[in-house]
Design a protein around this motif. Structure first.
Motif, mmCIF file in Angstrom:
data_model
loop_
_atom_site.group_PDB
_atom_site.id
_atom_site.type_symbol
_atom_site.label_atom_id
_atom_site.label_comp_id
_atom_site.label_asym_id
_atom_site.label_seq_id
_atom_site.Cartn_x
_atom_site.Cartn_y
_atom_site.Cartn_z
ATOM 1 N N GLU A 45 0.845 -1.190 0.000
ATOM 2 C CA GLU A 45 0.000 0.000 0.000
ATOM 3 C C GLU A 45 0.881 1.242 0.000
ATOM 4 O O GLU A 45 1.738 1.393 0.857
ATOM 5 N N GLU A 47 -0.867 4.486 -0.980
ATOM 6 C CA GLU A 47 -1.875 5.471 -0.588
ATOM 7 C C GLU A 47 -3.246 4.805 -0.632
ATOM 8 O O GLU A 47 -3.554 4.085 -1.576
ATOM 9 N N VAL A 48 -4.062 5.061 0.372
ATOM 10 C CA VAL A 48 -5.456 4.623 0.369
ATOM 11 C C VAL A 48 -6.274 5.743 0.988
ATOM 12 O O VAL A 48 -6.058 6.115 2.144
ATOM 13 N N TYR A 49 -7.212 6.288 0.199
ATOM 14 C CA TYR A 49 -8.078 7.368 0.654
ATOM 15 C C TYR A 49 -9.523 6.902 0.609
ATOM 16 O O TYR A 49 -9.936 6.236 -0.340
ATOM 17 N N GLY A 50 -10.289 7.264 1.618
ATOM 18 C CA GLY A 50 -11.701 6.925 1.664
ATOM 19 C C GLY A 50 -12.119 6.641 3.094
ATOM 20 O O GLY A 50 -11.295 6.473 3.984
ATOM 21 N N GLU A 51 -13.417 6.597 3.306
ATOM 22 C CA GLU A 51 -13.978 6.363 4.634
ATOM 23 C C GLU A 51 -14.711 5.029 4.667
ATOM 24 O O GLU A 51 -15.393 4.672 3.700
ATOM 25 N N VAL A 55 -13.451 3.236 -0.955
ATOM 26 C CA VAL A 55 -12.087 3.651 -1.314
ATOM 27 C C VAL A 55 -12.221 4.649 -2.451
ATOM 28 O O VAL A 55 -12.678 4.311 -3.543
ATOM 29 N N ASP A 56 -11.853 5.896 -2.181
ATOM 30 C CA ASP A 56 -11.904 6.926 -3.219
ATOM 31 C C ASP A 56 -10.728 6.801 -4.176
ATOM 32 O O ASP A 56 -10.854 7.055 -5.367
ATOM 33 N N HIS A 57 -9.593 6.429 -3.642
ATOM 34 C CA HIS A 57 -8.384 6.238 -4.457
ATOM 35 C C HIS A 57 -7.391 5.405 -3.656
ATOM 36 O O HIS A 57 -7.179 5.654 -2.477
ATOM 37 N N ALA A 58 -6.791 4.441 -4.327
ATOM 38 C CA ALA A 58 -5.706 3.669 -3.721
ATOM 39 C C ALA A 58 -4.623 3.467 -4.766
ATOM 40 O O ALA A 58 -4.911 3.237 -5.945
#
Length: 154
Positions: A45, A47-51, A55-58
């Motif tokens: 990993e 970068e992993v973005y999201g709640e 996942v908005d972007h990984a």
């Protein structure tokens, strides 16, 4: 097999680099896909973005150069229509590394977590063009071909 590439003509200038092509995938269970790619295939990993489950972007790094990007479906992305589909080729440096990953993929079929189980679709074999490799399908439907073939650079 005959190479039919016209090596005397090039349509673009090629600059050797390892990190300029990044396949992108959309998954209905992106968090599960990340677990598969990290735990089974060996990505890292970055970068992993999201709640929560979204996942908005990984961005996941392949240890031998490059990587993949992915995200969850349902965010209005054009990639949604291609969710849980696709194929990527991962290059490994030698036969022994391919063999070790093949054994890891086979063992994943017995994993308690179904998100990390792979299905081998093309058994380990040597190709007439010089690659040693195999193909597996992740639990979501994306195919991953792993081998030693690396096209020559001009």
């Amino acid at each position: 097999m005959t190479n039919t590439t016209n090596s005397t003509q090039q349509s673009a200038t090629v600059t050797p680099t390892l990190d300029t092509v990044w396949p992108c995938f959309a998954y209905t269970d992106a968090r599960g896909a990340i677990r598969f790619l990290v735990d089974t295939l060996g990505f890292a990993e970055a970068e992993v973005y999201g709640e929560g489950d979204r996942v908005d972007h990984a961005a996941l790094l392949w240890p031998h150069g490059g990587g993949v990007m992915l995200g969850s479906t349902g965010r209005g992305s054009p990639l949604d229509q291609h969710a849980d589909r696709g194929t990527a080729y991962l290059v490994l440096p030698d036969d022994a590394t391919v063999d070790a990953l093949y054994e890891r993929v086979l063992a994943s079929a017995q994993a308690e977590d179904p998100a990390v189980r792979a299905t081998v679709t093309v058994e380990l074999r040597d190709e007439d063009y010089g690659s040693h490799g195999f193909t597996c399908r992740d639990p979501h439907g994306v195919y991953w071909t792993i081998g030693t073939y690396r096209p020559r650079r001009p």
